[in-house]
Design an enzyme around this catalytic site. Structure first.
Site, PDB file in Angstrom:
ATOM      1  N   SER A  21      13.431  -4.920  -4.889  1.00  0.00           N
ATOM      2  CA  SER A  21      13.961  -6.021  -5.699  1.00  0.00           C
ATOM      3  C   SER A  21      14.425  -5.560  -7.078  1.00  0.00           C
ATOM      4  CB  SER A  21      12.892  -7.095  -5.863  1.00  0.00           C
ATOM      5  OG  SER A  21      12.483  -7.539  -4.593  1.00  0.00           O
ATOM      6  N   GLY A  22      13.608  -4.808  -7.782  1.00  0.00           N
ATOM      7  CA  GLY A  22      13.939  -4.390  -9.151  1.00  0.00           C
ATOM      8  C   GLY A  22      15.059  -3.376  -9.178  1.00  0.00           C
ATOM      9  N   GLU A  74      16.730   5.403  -1.294  1.00  0.00           N
ATOM     10  CA  GLU A  74      15.635   4.643  -0.671  1.00  0.00           C
ATOM     11  C   GLU A  74      15.160   5.432   0.543  1.00  0.00           C
ATOM     12  OE1 GLU A  74      13.787   1.649  -1.185  1.00  0.00           O
ATOM     13  OE2 GLU A  74      12.809   2.513   0.570  1.00  0.00           O
ATOM     14  N   CYS A 121       9.156  -6.481  -0.821  1.00  0.00           N
ATOM     15  CA  CYS A 121       9.222  -7.939  -0.753  1.00  0.00           C
ATOM     16  C   CYS A 121      10.009  -8.403   0.458  1.00  0.00           C
ATOM     17  CB  CYS A 121       9.836  -8.487  -2.042  1.00  0.00           C
ATOM     18  SG  CYS A 121      10.106 -10.254  -1.961  1.00  0.00           S
ATOM     19  N   CYS A 161       6.637 -10.341   0.660  1.00  0.00           N
ATOM     20  CA  CYS A 161       6.790 -11.795   0.442  1.00  0.00           C
ATOM     21  C   CYS A 161       7.571 -12.521   1.530  1.00  0.00           C
ATOM     22  CB  CYS A 161       7.513 -12.067  -0.872  1.00  0.00           C
ATOM     23  SG  CYS A 161       7.357 -10.806  -2.121  1.00  0.00           S
ATOM     24  N   LYS A 183       5.982 -12.399   5.067  1.00  0.00           N
ATOM     25  CA  LYS A 183       4.705 -13.136   4.911  1.00  0.00           C
ATOM     26  C   LYS A 183       4.956 -14.644   4.921  1.00  0.00           C
ATOM     27  CE  LYS A 183       3.637 -14.670   1.322  1.00  0.00           C
ATOM     28  NZ  LYS A 183       3.177 -13.948   0.168  1.00  0.00           N
ATOM     29  N   TYR A 240      21.454  -6.806   1.823  1.00  0.00           N
ATOM     30  CA  TYR A 240      21.172  -5.971   0.654  1.00  0.00           C
ATOM     31  C   TYR A 240      22.100  -4.754   0.625  1.00  0.00           C
ATOM     32  CZ  TYR A 240      17.233  -8.223  -1.620  1.00  0.00           C
ATOM     33  OH  TYR A 240      16.464  -9.089  -2.353  1.00  0.00           O
ATOM     34  N   TYR A 247      -4.359 -11.702  -3.526  1.00  0.00           N
ATOM     35  CA  TYR A 247      -3.282 -12.474  -2.891  1.00  0.00           C
ATOM     36  C   TYR A 247      -3.176 -12.134  -1.394  1.00  0.00           C
ATOM     37  CZ  TYR A 247      -0.992 -13.453  -7.469  1.00  0.00           C
ATOM     38  OH  TYR A 247      -0.658 -13.872  -8.735  1.00  0.00           O
ATOM     39  N   GLU A 266      -4.049 -14.636   1.657  1.00  0.00           N
ATOM     40  CA  GLU A 266      -2.930 -15.195   2.421  1.00  0.00           C
ATOM     41  C   GLU A 266      -3.052 -14.828   3.901  1.00  0.00           C
ATOM     42  OE1 GLU A 266       0.446 -13.693   0.201  1.00  0.00           O
ATOM     43  OE2 GLU A 266       0.462 -15.453  -1.107  1.00  0.00           O
ATOM     44  N   ARG A 315     -10.158 -13.212  -8.151  1.00  0.00           N
ATOM     45  CA  ARG A 315     -10.528 -13.007  -9.556  1.00  0.00           C
ATOM     46  C   ARG A 315      -9.291 -13.137 -10.432  1.00  0.00           C
ATOM     47  NH1 ARG A 315     -10.807  -8.650 -12.830  1.00  0.00           N
ATOM     48  NH2 ARG A 315     -10.212  -7.207 -11.157  1.00  0.00           N
ATOM     49  N   ASP A 359       6.624  -2.784  -9.571  1.00  0.00           N
ATOM     50  CA  ASP A 359       5.220  -2.488  -9.262  1.00  0.00           C
ATOM     51  C   ASP A 359       4.794  -1.058  -9.579  1.00  0.00           C
ATOM     52  OD1 ASP A 359       5.375  -5.020  -8.296  1.00  0.00           O
ATOM     53  OD2 ASP A 359       4.661  -4.571  -6.274  1.00  0.00           O
ATOM     54  N   HIS A 369       6.547 -41.742  -7.325  1.00  0.00           N
ATOM     55  CA  HIS A 369       5.505 -42.347  -6.514  1.00  0.00           C
ATOM     56  C   HIS A 369       6.035 -42.726  -5.144  1.00  0.00           C
ATOM     57  CE1 HIS A 369       1.831 -44.563  -5.725  1.00  0.00           C
ATOM     58  NE2 HIS A 369       2.557 -45.574  -5.301  1.00  0.00           N
ATOM     59  N   GLU A 393       2.655 -36.513  -8.868  1.00  0.00           N
ATOM     60  CA  GLU A 393       2.564 -37.541  -9.910  1.00  0.00           C
ATOM     61  C   GLU A 393       1.223 -37.469 -10.656  1.00  0.00           C
ATOM     62  OE1 GLU A 393       2.379 -41.719  -8.683  1.00  0.00           O
ATOM     63  OE2 GLU A 393       1.712 -41.095  -6.695  1.00  0.00           O
TER      64      GLU A 393
HETATM   65  P1  NDP Z   1      -4.963  -7.340  -5.714  1.00  0.00           P
HETATM   66  O1  NDP Z   1      -5.043  -6.237  -6.648  1.00  0.00           O
HETATM   67  O2  NDP Z   1      -4.419  -8.654  -6.125  1.00  0.00           O
HETATM   68  O3  NDP Z   1      -6.334  -7.635  -5.033  1.00  0.00           O
HETATM   69  C1  NDP Z   1      -7.182  -6.653  -4.530  1.00  0.00           C
HETATM   70  C2  NDP Z   1      -8.448  -7.364  -4.173  1.00  0.00           C
HETATM   71  O4  NDP Z   1      -9.339  -6.534  -3.482  1.00  0.00           O
HETATM   72  C3  NDP Z   1      -9.173  -7.884  -5.388  1.00  0.00           C
HETATM   73  O5  NDP Z   1      -9.590  -9.179  -5.080  1.00  0.00           O
HETATM   74  C4  NDP Z   1     -10.335  -6.931  -5.547  1.00  0.00           C
HETATM   75  O6  NDP Z   1     -11.442  -7.524  -6.171  1.00  0.00           O
HETATM   76  C5  NDP Z   1     -10.631  -6.645  -4.075  1.00  0.00           C
HETATM   77  N1  NDP Z   1     -11.304  -5.392  -3.790  1.00  0.00           N
HETATM   78  C6  NDP Z   1     -11.163  -4.205  -4.422  1.00  0.00           C
HETATM   79  N2  NDP Z   1     -11.935  -3.274  -3.811  1.00  0.00           N
HETATM   80  C7  NDP Z   1     -12.553  -3.893  -2.786  1.00  0.00           C
HETATM   81  C8  NDP Z   1     -13.469  -3.485  -1.795  1.00  0.00           C
HETATM   82  N3  NDP Z   1     -13.892  -2.217  -1.704  1.00  0.00           N
HETATM   83  N4  NDP Z   1     -13.909  -4.390  -0.895  1.00  0.00           N
HETATM   84  C9  NDP Z   1     -13.489  -5.667  -0.959  1.00  0.00           C
HETATM   85  N5  NDP Z   1     -12.642  -6.129  -1.878  1.00  0.00           N
HETATM   86  C10 NDP Z   1     -12.164  -5.245  -2.768  1.00  0.00           C
HETATM   87  O7  NDP Z   1      -4.157  -6.710  -4.514  1.00  0.00           O
HETATM   88  P2  NDP Z   1      -3.410  -7.287  -3.294  1.00  0.00           P
HETATM   89  O8  NDP Z   1      -3.396  -6.100  -2.408  1.00  0.00           O
HETATM   90  O9  NDP Z   1      -3.962  -8.547  -2.771  1.00  0.00           O
HETATM   91  O10 NDP Z   1      -1.971  -7.602  -3.898  1.00  0.00           O
HETATM   92  C11 NDP Z   1      -1.239  -6.609  -4.612  1.00  0.00           C
HETATM   93  C12 NDP Z   1      -0.242  -7.217  -5.525  1.00  0.00           C
HETATM   94  O11 NDP Z   1       0.781  -7.828  -4.770  1.00  0.00           O
HETATM   95  C13 NDP Z   1      -0.834  -8.297  -6.412  1.00  0.00           C
HETATM   96  O12 NDP Z   1      -0.975  -7.787  -7.705  1.00  0.00           O
HETATM   97  C14 NDP Z   1       0.155  -9.418  -6.394  1.00  0.00           C
HETATM   98  O13 NDP Z   1       0.721  -9.537  -7.658  1.00  0.00           O
HETATM   99  C15 NDP Z   1       1.209  -9.023  -5.378  1.00  0.00           C
HETATM  100  N6  NDP Z   1       1.333 -10.082  -4.347  1.00  0.00           N
HETATM  101  C16 NDP Z   1       1.770 -11.313  -4.731  1.00  0.00           C
HETATM  102  C17 NDP Z   1       1.876 -12.324  -3.801  1.00  0.00           C
HETATM  103  C18 NDP Z   1       2.330 -13.668  -4.246  1.00  0.00           C
HETATM  104  O14 NDP Z   1       2.908 -13.778  -5.321  1.00  0.00           O
HETATM  105  N7  NDP Z   1       2.080 -14.707  -3.469  1.00  0.00           N
HETATM  106  C19 NDP Z   1       1.545 -12.104  -2.410  1.00  0.00           C
HETATM  107  C20 NDP Z   1       1.072 -10.792  -2.134  1.00  0.00           C
HETATM  108  C21 NDP Z   1       0.976  -9.817  -3.076  1.00  0.00           C
HETATM  109  P3  NDP Z   1     -11.588  -7.536  -7.774  1.00  0.00           P
HETATM  110  O15 NDP Z   1     -10.294  -8.095  -8.289  1.00  0.00           O
HETATM  111  O16 NDP Z   1     -12.734  -8.430  -8.070  1.00  0.00           O
HETATM  112  O17 NDP Z   1     -11.807  -6.126  -8.164  1.00  0.00           O
END
Ligand code: NDP
Length: 451
Positions: A13-14, A33, A41, A46, A49, A98, A176, A180, A204, A302, A435, A440
């Site tokens: 994307s970027g 690439e 994405c 995205c 998904k 693309y 995420y 999801e 978190r 990213d 409504h 709302e």
């Molecule tokens: P994230 O970094 O968002 O999440 C990783 C998760 O794994 C965190 O909840 C983390 O916990 C947890 N974790 C880390 N180590 C362990 C472990 N050993 N066992 C269990 N859990 C663990 O990564 P994702 O891979 O979900 O997504 C990557 C990026 O992609 C995100 O930053 C997001 O911005 C983007 N994305 C966005 C979407 C959207 O906009 N809808 C959809 C999909 C991806 P903790 O945080 O507590 O350390």
């Protein structure tokens, strides 16, 4: 040796946005690439998904139709291979679009791995090209834990190409992607366990109220959580996978998916040769104004240590191209970035959580509404929506809006505009409601639940 004004590494994307815009500004642009044009994405993130999310909603829709007088004699059947084939056809179409966009813009495409050689040089297979400016937009890659039996698990990359749905799956992670996919698989009839290494709520960084409520609702949809433990090893035993956890538990399952974060894609990129600085923990390339520490090298998306979201990467790529080739310098804006988690129910969020707002502003008003969306009443579905608004008491500015419920992503896009513009609670109150709708609620919240 071919020379470019700009060479972009990574056609996601970027990168594609930056290449197209810079070319439009008159620059001679090349792009490399190593996988498929479109990037994470479009090809394995995205977009596919969201197609799976749409597919996963139908089971519930068929059930709910009965409440509205439709007779559904027997539960319709679902074919995962048919869905994957339809999804693949759409991804091929987008990939083609693309490529066409880049061709139309006059960008030269190299479908190969690129490696920085230092001093403006880039190796592309056997060829070497040079460029005045280089943009790194290589994105990220799923992190795979280094545990015995790790090859028995897969990541989101492979999840889009499974031959069949497993009967049971353990998804490690709580961000995420894990959340999801847990919802997608559960809605398709897979027995899902989500494993999170902390003894707390998933997601978190999101508002605590929403985190708690989304878990409550996911549990009600049959998803099990194994909290407070990480994977230590995986082994094949009696036709199943045995997942051994740090708390001593062994979870028996048929598939394991890792969604425990993503790493910047910098392997074999030649960053050291080019002298580009990375953060200590490999969180990404350090940039300021999308510029690395090397004068002619920039980075967006990213692969940098900023917000990992597609629309952010696009904004960064566009701002870079306008700044460096369009004569209109501007910095990408990372404030008030809204996002959505396509869980079930869906989350839409912008601004500060209640905890963050308390820390930043001290005195805040919190408005909260938990309700049953009207559509759920006739089918007897018990899912609740939760809407939360955080207001800075001194200025009356809305500093956070957090939505959990159907359509939250769509609703949030409009709300994000208002919040970014600095809307006050009084502005929301002065807006006439639509409504009947769930949205709302956002203009009808009158009494703060806490201050
Ligand atoms: P994230 O970094 O968002 O999440 C990783 C998760 O794994 C965190 O909840 C983390 O916990 C947890 N974790 C880390 N180590 C362990 C472990 N050993 N066992 C269990 N859990 C663990 O990564 P994702 O891979 O979900 O997504 C990557 C990026 O992609 C995100 O930053 C997001 O911005 C983007 N994305 C966005 C979407 C959207 O906009 N809808 C959809 C999909 C991806 P903790 O945080 O507590 O350390």
């Amino acid at each position: 040796m071919t020379h470019f004004d700009l060479f972009v590494i990574g056609a996601g994307s970027g990168g594609v946005r930056a290449a197209r815009i810079a070319s439009g500004h008159g620059a001679k642009v090349g792009i490399a690439e190593s996988y498929r044009i479109g990037g994470t994405c479009v090809i394995r993130g995205c977009v596919p998904k969201k197609l799976l999310v749409y597919a996963s909603h139908y089971g519930e829709e068929f059930e709910d139709a009965k409440g509205y007088g439709w007779s559904v004699p027997e539960m319709p059947t679902f074919s995962w291979p048919d869905l994957i084939a339809a999804k693949d056809a759409e991804i091929d179409r987008l990939n083609g679009l693309y490529i066409q966009t880049l061709n139309n813009a006059g960008v030269e495409i190299y479908e190969t791995h690129a490696r920085l050689l230092g001093d403006h040089k880039i190796a592309l297979g056997n060829e070497v090209v040079t460029a005045d400016k280089i943009l790194i937009a290589t994105g990220g890659t799923p992190f795979i834990p280094d545990i015995p039996g790790k090859e028995l698990g897969f990541t989101s990359n492979e999840a889009f190409h499974l031959d069949a749905l497993p009967k049971r799956i353990l998804i490690a992670g709580a961000g995420y992607i894990a959340t999801e996919f847990a919802c997608i698989f559960a809605a398709m009839g897979v027995e899902v366990t989500q494993g999170y290494y902390k003894n707390q709520n998933i997601l978190r960084g999101f508002d605590d109220d929403l985190r708690e409520t989304v878990m409550e609702q996911m549990r009600a949809h049959g998803i099990d959580f194994h909290l407070g433990a990480a994977l230590t090893s995986l082994e094949h035993k009696n036709g199943a996978i045995h997942a051994h956890m740090t708390d001593g538990a062994t979870l028996e399952t048929d598939a394991v998916m890792y969604a425990i974060g993503r790493l910047p894609n910098v392997d074999n990129l030649g960053l050291a040769e080019a002298g580009v600085e990375m953060t200590e923990r490999g969180a990404g390339i350090v940039v300021s104004y999308s510029k690395t520490n090397v004068d002619h090298i920039w980075a967006v998306g990213d692969v940098t240590d900023r917000i990992a979201l597609t629309p952010v990467a696009i904004k960064e790529g566009h701002a870079f191209a306008d700044t460096e080739f369009g004569g209109t310098p501007r910095e990408p804006d990372h404030d008030w970035v809204a996002s959505a988690v396509f869980s079930q129910p869906e989350i839409g969020t912008v601004g500060l959580t209640e905890t963050e707002a308390r820390e930043r502003y001290g005195e805040i008003d919190v408005y909260r509404s938990k309700f049953r969306p009207m559509k759920n009443v006739l089918p007897g579905r018990d899912d609740r929506s939760l809407y939360k608004m955080i207001v800075d008491k001194a200025s009356d500015r809305v500093v956070g809006v957090h939505l959990l419920g159907p359509g939250s992503a769509e609703i949030m896009q409009g709300i994000a505009i208002a919040v970014k513009m600095g809307a006050t609670k009084a502005d929301f109150d002065a807006t006439v409601a639509i409504h009947p709708s769930s949205a709302e609620e956002l203009v009808l919240m009158r009494e703060p639940v806490s201050q």
